[in-house]
Motif scaffolding. Structure first.
Motif, PDB file in Angstrom:
ATOM      1  N   GLY A 200       6.970   3.173   3.753  1.00  0.00           N
ATOM      2  CA  GLY A 200       5.998   4.235   4.010  1.00  0.00           C
ATOM      3  C   GLY A 200       4.723   4.099   3.195  1.00  0.00           C
ATOM      4  O   GLY A 200       3.611   4.038   3.736  1.00  0.00           O
ATOM      5  N   SER A 201       4.863   4.048   1.865  1.00  0.00           N
ATOM      6  CA  SER A 201       3.685   3.946   0.996  1.00  0.00           C
ATOM      7  C   SER A 201       2.947   2.627   1.229  1.00  0.00           C
ATOM      8  O   SER A 201       1.708   2.569   1.163  1.00  0.00           O
ATOM      9  CB  SER A 201       4.108   4.056  -0.465  1.00  0.00           C
ATOM     10  OG  SER A 201       5.046   3.045  -0.792  1.00  0.00           O
TER      11      SER A 201
ATOM     12  N   ASP B  48       4.319  10.547   2.209  1.00  0.00           N
ATOM     13  CA  ASP B  48       3.453   9.705   3.040  1.00  0.00           C
ATOM     14  C   ASP B  48       2.489  10.549   3.871  1.00  0.00           C
ATOM     15  O   ASP B  48       1.298  10.217   4.005  1.00  0.00           O
ATOM     16  CB  ASP B  48       4.309   8.823   3.958  1.00  0.00           C
ATOM     17  CG  ASP B  48       5.172   7.847   3.180  1.00  0.00           C
ATOM     18  OD1 ASP B  48       4.814   7.525   2.033  1.00  0.00           O
ATOM     19  OD2 ASP B  48       6.216   7.418   3.714  1.00  0.00           O
TER      20      ASP B  48
END
Length: 738
Positions: free
Chosen positions: A557-558, A621
Motif C-alpha cells: 500500500g505505502s 493509505d
C-alpha cells in the motif's frame, strides 16, 4: 622354488577333495537307505483320506473356474509379488560361493598368466593359447556337471566364456595378434557359442553371461574410431537373436538386458554424432522391443507388469531420441514419430475394442495412445522435449498404476516425477535470458502448461488411489506430492506474469505477485471439497494466506502511494491492489467457520492480527492519498496519522473483538481485544501524547475516553444479558425440554 609349492598345493587340494567326496557319498547312501525304508512302510489309513481329499479339491477348483466363464484372463487384476527382490537375494545366497569361486578362479588364471609373462616363461602366442585352453577346460567341466548341478554348471560355463572374452581382448589390445575384423569375428563366434550352449542347456543364467559378453565385445576390441553402421548392424543381429530366444524360452531378463545396453549405445551415438542414419536404427530397435513387449499378448492375450513397463519405455525413449535428432538436423515435422507410434497403439486398442475386451490391455493401449497424441500436440506447439515427454510419461505411469494396482508403476512414477520437476525448473530458468517472448504462446509457458495439465491429472488420479492407502508412509508421500504439484501449478503462471511485467517498478511486480498468490490460495480453498484437500493442508493454506495478507498490506500500500506521487504508476493500480479484500472477506465469513482452523487457539490471534493490520494499513493509505500532494509530504502526514488516528482505530477494533468474543462465547477474541487496548494505551501514553499539540491531545483523549466508556457499557450489557439467559434456563427447565 615356486614349482614344488604349486605341486604340494595341488596334491593337498586333491587329497582334501577326495576325503570330502567320500564323506558325501557315504551320506548319500545313508539317505537312500532311509528313503527306501520309509517308502516300504505300508500306509493303510492315510491313503484313502488323500484319495478322497484330492478329487474334492479338484472339483472345487473346476467349480471356481466355471462360475464366471465370461471373465477374460487379462481382466483379472494381477497383483505383482510385493517382495520382488527376494528371489534375487535367494539366488545369491544359494550360489554366492559358486559365483565368488569362479570369479576367483578367473582372476587366479589371469594372475598366473601374468606371472608367467613377467618371468618370460612363455611367448605372446602361447599366452593366448593358455587363455583359450583354460576357458575351454572350464566350459567342459560345466558341461560334465550340467545334469546333476544345473545352476552350478551354468555359472561355471559362464566363467569359462568370460575367460574366452578376456583372452581375445588381450590378444587384440596388448599383443596385436589379430586384426580388428578377425578379433570381432572371434568374439561373435564366442557369443554364438554361448547362446547355443544356453539354449542347449536351457539355462537363463548362461545366456545372461552370453549377452553381457556380446554387448561388451565391441568395447573390448574398440580402437577409438566410431564405426556406428558396423556397430549397430551387429547389435541389431544380436537383438534379433535375443528376440528369437525370448519367443522360444520366454526369458524376460534377456530382453531387458538387451534393452538397457542398446539404449546406452543409441543415446551415446545420438549425443556424440547426430546423424540421420541413427533414425533407422531407432525404428528397428523400436520394432524389436515392441515385439518383445507384446510376446505374452500375442501368445496368451495378457500383459504382465514388465510388458507394460517396456511398452511405456520403448515408446517414450524412442520419441526422445528421434525428435532430438530431427531438431538438431532441422528436419520436420517432428510430430510424425509420436503420431506413427500412437497409430500403432491405436491399432492394438481397436483390436481390444472390437473384441469387447475392456480390461487391463484396453486401458494400457488407450493410455499410451492418448499420451502419444498429447506429446504430438505439445511438440507441435514447440514445447521443450524432455520436460513435456517426461510429464506425460509420468501421468501415463500413474494411470497404469491406477488400472493395474501394480507397485512397479508406482515406484517408476515416484522416480520420474521428481525428474519432471527438475526439468520444469530448468525450463523456467530460460525466462532469465529470454527476449521478446510472446504472451502465453511461447515455448516456456507452453511447456509449463503441459506440466500443469499433467500434474492436475495426476492429482485427480492420486486422489482416487489414496482411498485405498494402506500405510502412513504412503499418505506422507502423497501429501508431499500434492504440495509439490500445487507448487508447480502456482509457479507456471507466476513466472509467466513476472516475465512480462519485469520492466515495471518493483512495487508493481511485488503487488501483482502477492495478489496472484492470494487468489491462487483462495481458489484452492474455494474448491477444497472437490479437490479433496485434507484438513492439515487446508489449515496450512489458511496460515499462508493470512501471512501474505500481513506481508502485503505492510509493504504494498505505502509503496504504491509513493510511486504514484512520483508519477511512476497510475492511480488505477491502487484499485487493482485492494482487490485482495474480496478473497479476504469471503474466507473470513464463509470458509473459516466451516474449517478446523480454530482448533488451535493461536489461530484466533493470527486472524485478528491480519485483520487489524489490513484495516490499519488501508486507512493509512487512504489518508495519505487524500492529504499528500508530493513525496516529501508522506513523512509528516504519516506521523500525524499514527499519533492521532491510529489509537482511535485500534480502540474501535478492540471493541469489536470484545463484542465478538462475548457474542460467540469465544474467550480468545476477548483476549485479543483487551491486548489491543493495552497496546494502544501503552503507545498513547508512552509516545503519542508527547508528539501532539494541545488541541489534538484534547481531542484524542476525549474520543478515546468515550470509546472506552462505550466499550465498558457494551461489555456490561452483554454480560447482564448472558446472566439473565442462564437464570431463565435454570428456572424453566420444562420449557427447554419442550
Amino acid at each position: 622354488m615356486i614349482y614344488p609349492l604349486i605341486i604340494i598345493a595341488i596334491v593337498f587340494i586333491i587329497i582334501l577333495f577326495n576325503n570330502l567326496n567320500n564323506k558325501i557319498k557315504r551320506l548319500e547312501r545313508e539317505l537312500y537307505e532311509l528313503h527306501k525304508k520309509i517308502n516300504d512302510t505300508p500306509i493303510k489309513k492315510e491313503q484313502p483320506i488323500i484319495q478322497t481329499i484330492v478329487p474334492t479339491l479338484e472339483i472345487k477348483e473346476e467349480q471356481k473356474i466355471s462360475i464366471h466363464p465370461e471373465i477374460h484372463e487379462n481382466d483379472v487384476p494381477r497383483k505383482e509379488q510385493k517382495d520382488w527382490i527376494s528371489p534375487v537375494f535367494e539366488f545369491l545366497k544359494q550360489n554366492a560361493l559358486t559365483i565368488i569361486g569362479i570369479f576367483t578362479l578367473v582372476l587366479g588364471i589371469g594372475y598366473f598368466v601374468k606371472y608367467a609373462i613377467d618371468k618370460n616363461w612363455i611367448g605372446e602366442t602361447p599366452r593366448v593359447g593358455i587363455g583359450f585352453l583354460a576357458g575351454g577346460i572350464i566350459i567342459a567341466v560345466g558341461h560334465v556337471l550340467r545334469k546333476n548341478y544345473s545352476v552350478f554348471a551354468s555359472i561355471i560355463t559362464g566363467g569359462g566364456i568370460a575367460v574366452l572374452y578376456f583372452t581375445i581382448t588381450i590378444a587384440f589390445r596388448e599383443y596385436q595378434l589379430f586384426s580388428q575384423n578377425i578379433s570381432f569375428s572371434i568374439t561373435c563366434l564366442i557369443t554364438l557359442l554361448s547362446i547355443s550352449l544356453s539354449y542347449y542347456y536351457k539355462s537363463e543364467i548362461l545366456i545372461i553371461f552370453s549377452l553381457f559378453g556380446g554387448f561388451l565385445a565391441p568395447l573390448m576390441i574398440s580402437t577409438g574410431e566410431s564405426n556406428y553402421l558396423f556397430l549397430f548392424t551387429y547389435l541389431t543381429v544380436l537383438n534379433i537373436g535375443m528376440l528369437a530366444v525370448v519367443f522360444l524360452k520366454n526369458w524376460k531378463s534377456v530382453g531387458w538386458i538387451s534393452f538397457i545396453f542398446t539404449g546406452i549405445y543409441l543415446s551415446s551415438w545420438t549425443i556424440e554424432k547426430t546423424e540421420i542414419l541413427s533414425v533407422y536404427f531407432y525404428i528397428i530397435t523400436y520394432i524389436i522391443f515392441y515385439l518383445f513387449a507384446l510376446q505374452n499378448y500375442f501368445k496368451k492375450n495378457i500383459l504382465v507388469s514388465s510388458d507394460i513397463l517396456m511398452l511405456v519405455l520403448i515408446n517414450f525413449t524412442s520419441i526422445i531420441g528421434l525428435v532430438y535428432i530431427f531438431d538438431e538436423l532441422q528436419y520436420g515435422p517432428v510430430i510424425i514419430f509420436p503420431i506413427v507410434f500412437a497409430l500403432v497403439n491405436l491399432g492394438l486398442l481397436y483390436r481390444e475394442y472390437s473384441r469387447k475386451n475392456f480390461g487391463i490391455n484396453y486401458s494400457v493401449f488407450a493410455g499410451i495412445t492418448v499420451s502419444l497424441f498429447t506429446v504430438a500436440i505439445a511438440l507441435q506447439f514447440k514445447t521443450h522435449l524432455i520436460t513435456s515427454v517426461w510429464a506425460i510419461e509420468a501421468t501415463l505411469l500413474l494411470f497404469i498404476w491406477k488400472k493395474t494396482n501394480l507397485d512397479i508403476f508406482k515406484i517408476c512414477f515416484y522416480i520420474l516425477f521428481p525428474l519432471v520437476i527438475i526439468a520444469q525448473i530448468i525450463t523456467w530458468t530460460e525466462y532469465i535470458d529470454a527476449i521478446n517472448l510472446a504472451i502465453v504462446f511461447n515455448p516456456v509457458f507452453l511447456t509449463s502448461s503441459v506440466t500443469v495439465i499433467t500434474t492436475f491429472v495426476n492429482l485427480i488420479l492420486l486422489r482416487k488411489l489414496s482411498e485405498n492407502a494402506e500405510s502412513e508412509n504412503t499418505n506422507f508421500f502423497e501429501n508431499v506430492f500434492t504440495i509439490v504439484s500445487y507448487a508447480v501449478i502456482y509457479g507456471a503462471l507466476l513466472f509467466e506474469i513476472m516475465y512480462h511485467i519485469s520492466e515495471k517498478p518493483w512495487i508493481m511486480i511485488f503487488s501483482v505477485a502477492m495478489l496472484y498468490s492470494l487468489y491462487f490460495i483462495f481458489i484452492i480453498l474455494l474448491f477444497r471439497r472437490k479437490l479433496e484437500i485434507n484438513k492439515i493442508l487446508e489449515t496450512a493454506l489458511l496460515y499462508v494466506f493470512f501471512s501474505l495478507i500481513i506481508f502485503d498490506t505492510l509493504i504494498s500500500g505505502s509503496g504504491i502511494i509513493s510511486n504514484y506521487l512520483l508519477k511512476k504508476i497510475q492511480f488505477s493500480f491502487y484499485g487493482l491492489y485492494i482487490l485482495y479484500w474480496i478473497p479476504f472477506i469471503y474466507i473470513l465469513l464463509n470458509i473459516l467457520p466451516k474449517s478446523e482452523f480454530f482448533k488451535i487457539k493461536l489461530s484466533y490471534w493470527f486472524v485478528s492480527i491480519a485483520f487489524v493490520t489490513a484495516v490499519s494499513c488501508e486507512l493509512y493509505d487512504l489518508y495519505l492519498l487524500m492529504n499528500a500532494e508530493k513525496i516529501s509530504d508522506i513523512a509528516g502526514i504519516g506521523k500525524h496519522f499514527s499519533v492521532l488516528y491510529l489509537p482511535i482505530i485500534w480502540a474501535i477494533l478492540a471493541s469489536l473483538f470484545i463484542y465478538k468474543g462475548l457474542k460467540s462465547d469465544v474467550s480468545e477474541y476477548n483476549k485479543v481485544g483487551f491486548a489491543l487496548i493495552a497496546v494502544m494505551i501503552l503507545k498513547l501514553y508512552a509516545y503519542d501524547v508527547w508528539k501532539m499539540d494541545n488541541v489534538s491531545r484534547i481531542i484524542a483523549f476525549i474520543i478515546l475516553g468515550i470509546i472506552l466508556l462505550l466499550s465498558s457499557f457494551l461489555f456490561q450489557r452483554v454480560k447482564k444479558l448472558i446472566k439473565n439467559m442462564v437464570k431463565n434456563k435454570e428456572e424453566n427447565p420444562e420449557s427447554q425440554n419442550a
